[in-house]
Design a protein around this motif. Structure first.
Motif, short mmCIF file in Angstrom:
data_model
loop_
_atom_site.label_atom_id
_atom_site.label_comp_id
_atom_site.label_asym_id
_atom_site.label_seq_id
_atom_site.Cartn_x
_atom_site.Cartn_y
_atom_site.Cartn_z
N LYS A 81 0.83 -1.21 0.00
CA LYS A 81 0.00 0.00 0.00
C LYS A 81 0.86 1.25 0.00
O LYS A 81 0.58 2.21 -0.73
CB LYS A 81 -0.92 0.03 1.23
N GLN A 84 2.29 1.82 -3.42
CA GLN A 84 1.27 2.27 -4.35
C GLN A 84 0.92 3.74 -4.12
O GLN A 84 0.68 4.49 -5.07
CB GLN A 84 0.01 1.41 -4.23
N LYS A 85 0.89 4.18 -2.87
CA LYS A 85 0.55 5.57 -2.54
C LYS A 85 1.69 6.53 -2.84
O LYS A 85 1.48 7.73 -3.00
CB LYS A 85 0.20 5.70 -1.05
#
Length: 186
Positions: A81, A84-85
């Protein structure tokens, strides 16, 4: 007192160059490099400030692949995550145990933009180094007014400071030139 001033200025200049080196090492330059992940913080264990290299082993099995093996498998989703951010622009793929990042090849246009950004970063650090020199010169002038320091001592210190500045500027030019060559050769 003058030696301390010169030493302090030199130390600040060296730190500025170290910042540049760190920034350039984290650039996405078409080759996998663990330093690319240095700025990414992962939220886990009740904290939002965990670095990936503290949570996982990072390796480069192939020139364009980063492999991240979490020490604790339960953190794999959080690491994914965070990647991805981030502004990395690479989508991670995971099998639950290992996360892989495939670094895309750079287009000619992307390389030119990267080279332009590298030059800008180098210029910014040169400006910082010149500001350090200016600050030190101002302190020297103040010392001349306030204390019994001879004109010759001040002149020698200013010359020494200029030599240090010139050497650091040359170092920055070499660093920038090498990084540009690296990017354009990929």
């Amino acid at each position: 007192m003058i030696k301390d001033l010169l030493s302090n200025a030199d130390e600040k200049m060296v730190k500025s160059i170290d910042v540049l080196k760190r920034e350039l090492s984290s650039l996405k330059a078409g080759k996998a490099n663990a330093a690319m992940l240095d700025k990414i913080l992962v939220e886990c264990y009740g904290s939002k400030n965990n670095k990936i290299n503290a949570l996982a082993n990072i390796s480069v099995p192939e020139p364009r692949i980063l492999q991240i093996t979490p020490y604790d498998k339960s953190t794999a989703k959080n690491i994914e995550k965070a990647i991805q951010k981030s502004d990395l622009g690479i989508n991670p793929s995971s099998d639950g145990n290992v996360i892989r990042l495939v670094v895309p090849e750079l287009t000619e246009e992307t390389r030119k933009n990267l080279a332009k950004n590298i030059k800008k970063q180098g210029e910014d650090i040169k400006v910082a180094i010149r500001a350090i020199r200016r600050e030190a010169n101002e302190k020297l002038k103040k010392m001349k007014k306030d204390e019994d320091i001879s004109e010759d001592e001040i002149k020698n210190a200013e010359n020494e400071l200029q030599k240090k500045t010139d050497n650091h500027i040359k170092d920055i030019d070499k660093i920038i030139e090498n990084k540009e060559k690296e990017i354009m050769a990929i």
